[in-house]
Design an enzyme around this catalytic site. Structure first.
Site, PDB file in Angstrom:
ATOM      1  CG  ASP A 155      12.140 -29.721   5.761  1.00 45.85           C
ATOM      2  OD1 ASP A 155      13.269 -30.167   6.051  1.00 45.85           O
ATOM      3  OD2 ASP A 155      11.897 -29.044   4.746  1.00 45.85           O
ATOM      4  NE  ARG A 156       8.446 -28.888  15.356  1.00 47.28           N
ATOM      5  CZ  ARG A 156       8.902 -28.525  16.542  1.00 47.28           C
ATOM      6  NH1 ARG A 156      10.055 -27.908  16.642  1.00 47.28           N
ATOM      7  NH2 ARG A 156       8.209 -28.797  17.637  1.00 47.28           N
TER       8      ARG A 156
END
Length: 317
Positions: A155-156
């Site tokens: 995830d970012r």
């Protein structure tokens, strides 16, 4: 190299890349007979003196098959491609939000910072900075035909170790045999609250809502089975630092499971967190161990726990 060979170098070597615009940025040659690198260059770069050619080598301006080579006696074989840069290649701009831990002919392993997208968000923003785009530019700087391929994602706002493939064949080998190839995936998570059990396992069936939020279904076999194991490393001041081992690798798995047990990850507003104590998501992919898809040797990459994850336990010291 004798005088006859110097005088007629093209009887032994074939030039494959003609000059572009008269003054090429790079000159490229194909080897047709076995020879060492320095004699080859002396024959091809007939306008350069011996010391000048040695300097070109020393400055990393020569590559064989896309890899920089500086050894004078590097053995060349028929079919090898030798590229000579007109000037020393400019140093590649530092990566933004990532660094390379390992690179070989088949894979690239990186350490990604929180805030960097693994791949494009798909929202049509051509100028998005992603790990994928930076690595693509990195490999294409050596050869415009080079590419990289996504194996898995973070995830970012999750930091840590992740891997890319350098061919579609390697990508497929890793993805198709992911459960067998990966020997360890260990995360650390800073969560809200002090866990009552020092270790435990969370198992559920994950589904995705219409708002793209993952959640645990109330019904067995309804969705993708996800299993997360955790162990407390430290607790105090209303927080816990957990070591997490994934048995499965589902989208947002750790984030959903931490919310399920009442201990959402710090900074994870989407999954129930109310704390911003470290100014980022408290999730880090610390260890990735796997069997190399081509060499069949086991590789292990371990990174430090982010210093900010210890901050809540020092509050009030």
């Amino acid at each position: 190299m004798n005088k006859r060979q110097n005088k007629h170098p093209n009887k032994r070597y074939q030039k494959t890349a003609p000059s572009a615009g008269g003054q090429p940025i790079a000159r490229q040659f194909t080897v047709v007979e076995p020879v060492e690198l320095l004699p080859f260059l002396l024959a091809k770069l007939s306008g350069e003196g011996r010391n000048s050619v040695k300097s070109i080598l020393a400055r990393g301006q020569v590559s064989v098959g896309g890899k920089a080579v500086t050894a004078y006696n590097y053995p060349l074989e028929p079919g090898d491609t030798v590229t000579v840069q007109k000037e020393k290649a400019a140093e590649q701009a530092p990566f933004a939000g990532m660094s390379i831990l390992h690179e070989d002919d088949d894979i690239i392993v990186i350490l990604k910072d929180a805030g960097l997208l693994s791949i494009s968000s798909g929202k049509g923003q051509d100028n998005e900075v992603t790990a994928y785009r930076q690595l693509m530019a990195h490999v294409r700087a050596r050869d415009p035909r080079n590419r990289i391929f996504v194996v898995h994602r973070l995830d970012r706002d999750t930091s840590g170790v992740m891997m890319f493939a350098k061919s579609e064949q390697i990508q497929q080998a890793l993805q198709n045999g992911w459960q067998e190839a990966v020997k360890e995936r260990t995360y650390v998570a800073l969560v809200e609250g002090q866990v009552k059990k020092t270790e435990g396992t969370v198992s559920s069936w994950l589904k995705e809502s219409s708002t793209l939020k993952m959640y645990s279904s109330r019904y067995p076999n309804d969705g993708q089975h996800a299993v997360t194991h955790y162990r407390a490393l430290q607790s105090g001041n209303g927080f816990s630092l957990l070591e997490i081992h994934l048995e499965t690798g589902r989208k947002n798995q750790i984030r959903v499971h931490m919310e399920d047990i009442g201990h959402p990850i710090v900074g994870d507003k989407k999954y129930g967190s109310k704390s911003k104590v470290i100014g980022r998501l408290g999730l880090h992919a610390r260890i990735l161990a796997f069997v190399h898809p081509a060499k069949q040797t086991e590789m292990r990459f371990e990174t430090d726990i982010p210093k900010s994850f210890w901050k809540p336990f020092r509050l009030g010291d």
